[in-house]
Design an enzyme around this catalytic site. Structure first.
Site, short mmCIF file in Angstrom:
data_model
loop_
_atom_site.label_atom_id
_atom_site.label_comp_id
_atom_site.label_asym_id
_atom_site.label_seq_id
_atom_site.Cartn_x
_atom_site.Cartn_y
_atom_site.Cartn_z
N GLU A 231 -41.39 -73.04 -44.42
CA GLU A 231 -41.69 -71.68 -43.97
C GLU A 231 -43.20 -71.65 -43.75
OE1 GLU A 231 -43.21 -68.39 -43.66
OE2 GLU A 231 -42.70 -67.98 -45.76
N CYS A 265 -47.50 -64.22 -43.97
CA CYS A 265 -47.03 -64.92 -42.78
C CYS A 265 -46.16 -64.02 -41.92
CB CYS A 265 -46.27 -66.19 -43.18
SG CYS A 265 -44.93 -65.89 -44.33
#
Length: 444
Positions: A231, A265
């Site tokens: 990720e 993010c």
């Protein structure tokens, strides 16, 4: 020796002795032994551990939240919310994992056939500092529920959190070695991580972090033929269409962009707004800018300042903020830039800090073109009449699409990206099954 600092003041918090090679070997041996035993434990008993972890998180929420705030700087209210989300995740996994991990019957030529989800062994996790408890708990709950052991290499910036999480699992009743934290100096992280990934006792690897770190882990795991879940970064588009509720969109935009001081993010980063309502949106956004905490480190602040300055030099209009705050700590005034265009740093790079980039689109097709003009593909948020926004959103490449809501992670929904945002999924059934051997069984 590892030194942690308070981002709000720059003052030293604590010093920790890093693990040497012997201590790392001890952790590998302990987690490998624990994984063999834990794989034989009934699922209900594994999930009982998660419930105990969740209970302790709730009981100790003030202590853990204060530690998060001290080590990475987010406001205490946000730290408390992070701990609460971790506890919620424990309950969700404990409640739903029996269905997620149950044998799945399949009709085939065999008399009986099914898919079973079996443990892999030790899962090695490399985790970042920005959500120091949440990033760890979301992987650990999945890994342990599936019957694996967990070995964590956390960011040195949050070493106190890493040790607190190991103690949390021990206090909740985890067997010795089931969850271990490695304490590694920053300069040794690449070599130590590569060596651990290559170790035969490691079954799979998961990383949340930068593209560079993800590429390094992927190379090491590929050479060792180990499964990975990555990720990575994001440059999420937040698309506001002509029929959007502009005040509501602007409030959500500010919350998504400036929460955690922009250090997420999955936060909205590129605000792509149709010309017809762009002035109204910008005016509303400027009224919604919140008070924020410091960035986690001086170098992170330097990077976002560089991105803002270079974008302004390329023609963007800085409407507010973008200036480091005088005094101790790593504070930065939240920035809003208008008339951003492709090629500017705040458009093409991940902006991991409090800077909102407004990009004006001629129409829906242009908005879609701008949204897709990125190598990233984590989340996407589209605002407008629901069916209209959904139709636009389906044409934008991303791992998650949220209509009339900011992108967020939910333990019941899979989370992950495409392109340079990584691969694999965390959370939900898909996230738990990432850490299993999906085994076909056929009986003639």
């Amino acid at each position: 020796m590892i030194l942690t600092r308070n981002p709000a003041t720059g003052a030293e918090l604590a010093r920790y002795r890093a693990h040497d090679d012997a201590a790392i070997e001890d952790a590998l041996a302990a987690t490998a032994a624990a994984a063999r035993d834990w794989a034989t434990v009934a699922l209900d008993d594994r999930l009982t551990l998660l419930l105990a972890v969740g209970k302790l998180l709730t009981e100790r929420r003030d202590t853990y939240a204060a530690l998060i705030t001290a080590e990475m700087g987010k406001p205490l209210a946000e730290s408390l919310a992070e701990i609460d989300k971790c506890a919620w995740n424990c309950r969700v996994v404990a409640d739903l994992a029996p269905g997620w991990l149950a044998d799945h019957p399949i009709d085939s030529a065999a008399t009986r056939s099914w898919i079973s989800y079996e443990p892999l062994g030790v899962i090695f996790a490399v985790m970042p500092w920005n959500f120091p408890f949440w990033q760890v708990l979301r992987f650990a709950c999945a890994a342990l529920a599936a019957g694996n052991a967990a070995l964590l290499k956390h960011s040195p910036d949050v070493t106190g959190c890493a040790l607190a999480i190991e103690a949390l699992f021990t206090d909740a009743g985890a067997p010795p070695g089931l969850f271990r934290s490695l304490i590694v100096e920053a300069q040794r992280v690449p070599s130590v991580s590569a060596r651990i990934v290559a170790d035969a006792r490691i079954a799979a690897v998961t990383l949340t972090g930068s593209e560079r770190a993800g590429a390094a882990i992927a190379r090491a795991a590929g050479a060792a033929l180990k499964k990975t879940v990555l990720e990575l970064g994001g440059s999420d588009p937040f698309v506001v269409l002509a029929d959007a509720d502009v005040p509501r969109a602007a409030e959500a935009a500010a919350r998504s962009r400036f929460g955690n001081a922009g250090q997420s993010c999955v936060s909205a980063k590129r605000f792509i707004v149709v010309d017809a309502i762009a002035d109204e949106f910008v005016a509303a956004l400027l009224t919604e800018i919140p008070q924020i905490g410091p960035l986690a480190r001086a170098d992170l602040r330097d990077t976002i300042v560089r991105q803002i300055e270079q974008s302004v030099a390329a023609g963007a209009t800085l409407l507010t903020g973008g200036t480091p705050v005088d005094g101790p700590g790593y504070h930065l005034e939240p920035a809003v830039l208008d008339h951003v265009t492709p090629g500017m740093p705040v458009f093409t790079e991940e902006t991991f800090g409090p800077a909102a980039a407004v990009i004006r689109a001629r129409d829906d097709d242009h908005a879609i073109e701008l949204a897709n003009d990125t190598d990233f593909g984590l989340g996407c948020s589209v605002w407008g009449e629901p069916e209209h926004a959904l139709a636009v959103g389906r044409r934008i490449r991303s791992g998650a699409l949220f209509v009339n809501a900011p992108v967020a992670s939910d333990p019941r929904l899979p989370f992950g990206g495409v392109g340079r945002s990584g691969y694999g999924r965390e959370l939900s059934a898909e996230g738990v099954r990432e850490f299993t051997n999906v085994r076909t069984v056929a009986v003639a």
